[in-house]
Design an enzyme around this catalytic site. Structure first.
Site, PDB file in Angstrom:
ATOM      1  N   HIS A  99       0.772  -1.249   0.000  1.00 41.88           N
ATOM      2  CA  HIS A  99       0.000   0.000   0.000  1.00 41.88           C
ATOM      3  C   HIS A  99       0.803   1.298   0.000  1.00 41.88           C
ATOM      4  O   HIS A  99       0.224   2.344  -0.271  1.00 41.88           O
ATOM      5  CB  HIS A  99      -0.965   0.009   1.190  1.00 41.88           C
ATOM      6  CG  HIS A  99      -1.909  -1.146   1.169  1.00 41.88           C
ATOM      7  ND1 HIS A  99      -2.904  -1.281   0.218  1.00 41.88           N
ATOM      8  CD2 HIS A  99      -1.983  -2.242   1.963  1.00 41.88           C
ATOM      9  CE1 HIS A  99      -3.559  -2.414   0.438  1.00 41.88           C
ATOM     10  NE2 HIS A  99      -3.023  -3.016   1.486  1.00 41.88           N
ATOM     11  N   HIS A 134      -3.227  -3.335   7.926  1.00 46.76           N
ATOM     12  CA  HIS A 134      -4.279  -3.683   6.964  1.00 46.76           C
ATOM     13  C   HIS A 134      -4.937  -2.402   6.454  1.00 46.76           C
ATOM     14  O   HIS A 134      -5.234  -1.507   7.235  1.00 46.76           O
ATOM     15  CB  HIS A 134      -5.326  -4.579   7.644  1.00 46.76           C
ATOM     16  CG  HIS A 134      -6.556  -4.804   6.829  1.00 46.76           C
ATOM     17  ND1 HIS A 134      -6.572  -5.609   5.707  1.00 46.76           N
ATOM     18  CD2 HIS A 134      -7.822  -4.324   6.963  1.00 46.76           C
ATOM     19  CE1 HIS A 134      -7.803  -5.606   5.200  1.00 46.76           C
ATOM     20  NE2 HIS A 134      -8.573  -4.833   5.940  1.00 46.76           N
TER      21      HIS A 134
END
Length: 149
Positions: free
Chosen positions: A37, A144
């Protein structure tokens, strides 16, 4: 005498190596979050092929095409700081998610409908949005990517 000492220490070294080695290849949840990410530079994020390149480069097209992914184009420290911002409930019902206090520069990658592995083809879309991340550990860091808002 030096050789004798080395021969005595060698089994200890092998034992220690066997104990430490398995953890060397294992990626932590925080490292996986960063690989999947984080792209602080985001230099070519405005290119239509950005997602195709990044998804492949970051190993998200091995064995199958990951359907959706978001890259964040902000400094890692800024994203880690989200873990001390507004606490919200995660999509899975857990209580370890946090929402960024401001909009961040992100790129969403969505697998195109006609795309099939191994030729993963993604649509690249840029946004300024708040993000929600799940945090864990000590230090408390993102592990996450939960959502955008």
């Amino acid at each position: 005498m030096g050789l004798e000492k080395s021969l005595m220490l060698f089994p200890l070294f092998v034992l220690l190596l066997g104990w430490v080695q398995p953890s060397l290849g294992r990626e932590s949840s925080a490292q996986k979050f960063q690989r999947q990410h984080m792209d602080p530079a985001g230099s070519s994020s405005n290119s239509p092929t950005y997602c195709n390149q990044m998804m492949k480069r970051r190993d998200m097209t091995k064995g199958s095409c990951k359907p959706v992914n978001t890259f964040v184009h902000e400094p890692l420290a800024d994203v880690q700081a989200i873990c001390s911002q507004e606490n919200v409930t995660c999509k899975n019902g857990k209580s370890n998610c946090y929402k960024s206090s401001s909009a961040l520069h992100i790129t969403d990658c969505h697998l195109k409908g006609n795309s099939k592995y191994p030729n993963c083809d993604y649509k690249t879309s840029q946004y300024q949005k708040q993000i929600i991340v799940a945090c864990e550990g000590n230090p408390y860091v993102p592990v996450h990517f939960d959502a955008t808002v």
